[in-house]
Design a protein around this motif. Structure first.
Motif, PDB file in Angstrom:
ATOM      1  N   PHE A  80       0.813  -1.207   0.000  1.00 59.26           N
ATOM      2  CA  PHE A  80       0.000   0.000   0.000  1.00 59.26           C
ATOM      3  C   PHE A  80       0.857   1.273   0.000  1.00 59.26           C
ATOM      4  O   PHE A  80       0.389   2.337   0.379  1.00 59.26           O
ATOM      5  CB  PHE A  80      -0.929   0.014   1.221  1.00 59.26           C
ATOM      6  CG  PHE A  80      -1.920  -1.114   1.228  1.00 59.26           C
ATOM      7  CD1 PHE A  80      -3.155  -0.996   0.596  1.00 59.26           C
ATOM      8  CD2 PHE A  80      -1.606  -2.325   1.835  1.00 59.26           C
ATOM      9  CE1 PHE A  80      -4.063  -2.048   0.596  1.00 59.26           C
ATOM     10  CE2 PHE A  80      -2.509  -3.382   1.837  1.00 59.26           C
ATOM     11  CZ  PHE A  80      -3.736  -3.248   1.219  1.00 59.26           C
ATOM     12  N   LEU A  81       2.099   1.152  -0.433  1.00 61.94           N
ATOM     13  CA  LEU A  81       2.993   2.305  -0.468  1.00 61.94           C
ATOM     14  C   LEU A  81       2.518   3.284  -1.543  1.00 61.94           C
ATOM     15  O   LEU A  81       2.320   2.905  -2.690  1.00 61.94           O
ATOM     16  CB  LEU A  81       4.423   1.851  -0.770  1.00 61.94           C
ATOM     17  CG  LEU A  81       5.480   2.945  -0.846  1.00 61.94           C
ATOM     18  CD1 LEU A  81       5.676   3.602   0.511  1.00 61.94           C
ATOM     19  CD2 LEU A  81       6.801   2.379  -1.368  1.00 61.94           C
ATOM     20  N   GLU A  82       2.350   4.538  -1.154  1.00 59.51           N
ATOM     21  CA  GLU A  82       1.936   5.568  -2.090  1.00 59.51           C
ATOM     22  C   GLU A  82       3.020   6.633  -2.203  1.00 59.51           C
ATOM     23  O   GLU A  82       3.719   6.928  -1.231  1.00 59.51           O
ATOM     24  CB  GLU A  82       0.614   6.209  -1.636  1.00 59.51           C
ATOM     25  CG  GLU A  82      -0.560   5.243  -1.632  1.00 59.51           C
ATOM     26  CD  GLU A  82      -1.869   5.922  -1.256  1.00 59.51           C
ATOM     27  OE1 GLU A  82      -1.862   7.155  -1.045  1.00 59.51           O
ATOM     28  OE2 GLU A  82      -2.884   5.225  -1.164  1.00 59.51           O
ATOM     29  N   ALA A  83       3.116   7.213  -3.380  1.00 57.61           N
ATOM     30  CA  ALA A  83       4.137   8.237  -3.625  1.00 57.61           C
ATOM     31  C   ALA A  83       3.608   9.598  -3.178  1.00 57.61           C
ATOM     32  O   ALA A  83       3.306  10.477  -3.986  1.00 57.61           O
ATOM     33  CB  ALA A  83       4.520   8.259  -5.095  1.00 57.61           C
ATOM     34  N   THR A  84       3.498   9.762  -1.865  1.00 59.20           N
ATOM     35  CA  THR A  84       2.969  10.999  -1.309  1.00 59.20           C
ATOM     36  C   THR A  84       4.092  11.983  -0.995  1.00 59.20           C
ATOM     37  O   THR A  84       5.269  11.616  -0.892  1.00 59.20           O
ATOM     38  CB  THR A  84       2.192  10.723  -0.014  1.00 59.20           C
ATOM     39  OG1 THR A  84       3.099  10.214   0.973  1.00 59.20           O
ATOM     40  CG2 THR A  84       1.080   9.715  -0.247  1.00 59.20           C
ATOM     41  N   GLN A  85       3.706  13.233  -0.819  1.00 58.41           N
ATOM     42  CA  GLN A  85       4.681  14.248  -0.431  1.00 58.41           C
ATOM     43  C   GLN A  85       5.243  13.939   0.948  1.00 58.41           C
ATOM     44  O   GLN A  85       6.433  14.163   1.207  1.00 58.41           O
ATOM     45  CB  GLN A  85       4.034  15.630  -0.435  1.00 58.41           C
ATOM     46  CG  GLN A  85       5.027  16.764  -0.205  1.00 58.41           C
ATOM     47  CD  GLN A  85       4.367  18.109  -0.263  1.00 58.41           C
ATOM     48  OE1 GLN A  85       3.552  18.441   0.609  1.00 58.41           O
ATOM     49  NE2 GLN A  85       4.677  18.893  -1.273  1.00 58.41           N
ATOM     50  N   GLU A  86       4.423  13.370   1.822  1.00 62.95           N
ATOM     51  CA  GLU A  86       4.869  13.057   3.183  1.00 62.95           C
ATOM     52  C   GLU A  86       6.064  12.113   3.185  1.00 62.95           C
ATOM     53  O   GLU A  86       7.099  12.390   3.806  1.00 62.95           O
ATOM     54  CB  GLU A  86       3.728  12.427   3.976  1.00 62.95           C
ATOM     55  CG  GLU A  86       4.141  11.945   5.363  1.00 62.95           C
ATOM     56  CD  GLU A  86       3.099  11.067   6.034  1.00 62.95           C
ATOM     57  OE1 GLU A  86       3.257  10.782   7.234  1.00 62.95           O
ATOM     58  OE2 GLU A  86       2.141  10.646   5.358  1.00 62.95           O
ATOM     59  N   ILE A 120       9.452   6.759  -7.720  1.00 64.91           N
ATOM     60  CA  ILE A 120       8.986   8.146  -7.718  1.00 64.91           C
ATOM     61  C   ILE A 120       9.396   8.847  -6.430  1.00 64.91           C
ATOM     62  O   ILE A 120       9.868   9.992  -6.443  1.00 64.91           O
ATOM     63  CB  ILE A 120       7.449   8.184  -7.893  1.00 64.91           C
ATOM     64  CG1 ILE A 120       7.053   7.648  -9.264  1.00 64.91           C
ATOM     65  CG2 ILE A 120       6.924   9.613  -7.705  1.00 64.91           C
ATOM     66  CD1 ILE A 120       5.563   7.426  -9.426  1.00 64.91           C
ATOM     67  N   ILE A 121       9.233   8.155  -5.310  1.00 66.82           N
ATOM     68  CA  ILE A 121       9.577   8.725  -4.010  1.00 66.82           C
ATOM     69  C   ILE A 121      11.056   9.094  -3.954  1.00 66.82           C
ATOM     70  O   ILE A 121      11.427  10.183  -3.504  1.00 66.82           O
ATOM     71  CB  ILE A 121       9.219   7.739  -2.876  1.00 66.82           C
ATOM     72  CG1 ILE A 121       7.698   7.634  -2.729  1.00 66.82           C
ATOM     73  CG2 ILE A 121       9.860   8.157  -1.551  1.00 66.82           C
ATOM     74  CD1 ILE A 121       7.240   6.429  -1.927  1.00 66.82           C
ATOM     75  N   ALA A 122      11.914   8.191  -4.426  1.00 59.98           N
ATOM     76  CA  ALA A 122      13.351   8.458  -4.384  1.00 59.98           C
ATOM     77  C   ALA A 122      13.716   9.665  -5.245  1.00 59.98           C
ATOM     78  O   ALA A 122      14.525  10.508  -4.841  1.00 59.98           O
ATOM     79  CB  ALA A 122      14.118   7.221  -4.851  1.00 59.98           C
TER      80      ALA A 122
END
Length: 229
Positions: A80-86, A120-122
């Motif tokens: 459930f990992l999402e590419a959020t700003q947080e 995306i997160i990285a």
């Protein structure tokens, strides 16, 4: 001394793909670190997520110790990992703290949504870490950003950077990864250790060395061989 930071979706992702590079860098006197965005707690068909989470964290910590890397795991949910700003800002804080010269991330195309979002997160975290902000830590610009070769992230992956893996680093990696149940094939039966050992041999043939890890570099069409030692 350089700092190498590998950012993976789950404990084990970067252990498999970037672990040999990190072991090589550590042996050469560089600082290395692994950040897992989730423990990967839903990856065992017979254990509860709670029990497997505890096992995965211990396996990840032991792996990192054996190859000479620092280890961190964030508490986001496997699957459930999402590419959020947080989460991107949280990883950016780690980048500001560790000041890596090189970041290793997932390739953007994957059969696993956690991997795609981790990529995306990285990338966002790298961008945020370089921005001037009201932050207790100074901004940090990452010199090199590369994508690791993962069998789940193969769509469109074109390697252009080959890192030779010497025997000592390979043996250190193999001993360390053998401590992880999923890598031994005890979860869904995939022979991860054999696969990535063979992959290093194949990439070594292309690089003209016994073993190598291959990485994709943004906007690169050439084949470079980099010896960290």
């Amino acid at each position: 001394m350089k700092t190498y930071l590998a950012i993976g979706a789950h404990i084990g992702d970067m252990d498999l793909t970037a672990g040999p590079l990190l072991a090589t860098a550590a042996l050469a006197g560089h600082r290395t670190a692994i950040v897992a965005l989730t423990p990967g707690e839903r990856g065992h068909p017979r254990m509860s997520p709670e029990d497997y989470k505890a096992q995965k964290i211990e396996e990840g910590r032991t792996f990192a110790e054996k190859i000479g890397a620092e280890f961190r795991v964030l508490d986001y949910s496997d699957g459930f990992l999402e590419a959020t700003q947080e989460v991107s800002l949280q990883v950016a804080d780690i980048i500001r703290e560790l000041k890596p010269d090189v970041i290793i991330a997932h390739w953007k195309n994957s059969i696993h949504s956690d991997h795609a979002n981790a990529s995306i997160i990285a990338e966002r975290a790298r961008y945020y870490a370089g921005l001037p902000m009201d932050h207790p830590l100074p901004r940090h610009g990452v010199g090199r950003f590369v994508y690791a070769e993962n069998w789940e992230d193969e769509e469109g992956f074109q390697p252009s950077l080959y890192v030779p893996i010497p025997d000592e680093a390979f043996e250190r990696w193999r001993d360390a990864i053998s401590g992880q149940a999923f890598a031994r094939g005890e979860t869904y039966g995939f022979r991860y250790i054999d696969y990535y050992t063979a992959l290093m041999t194949m990439r070594g043939c292309l690089a003209g060395v016994p073993r190598a890890c291959a990485f994709a570099v943004p906007s690169s069409s050439t084949r470079d061989v980099v010896d960290l030692l």
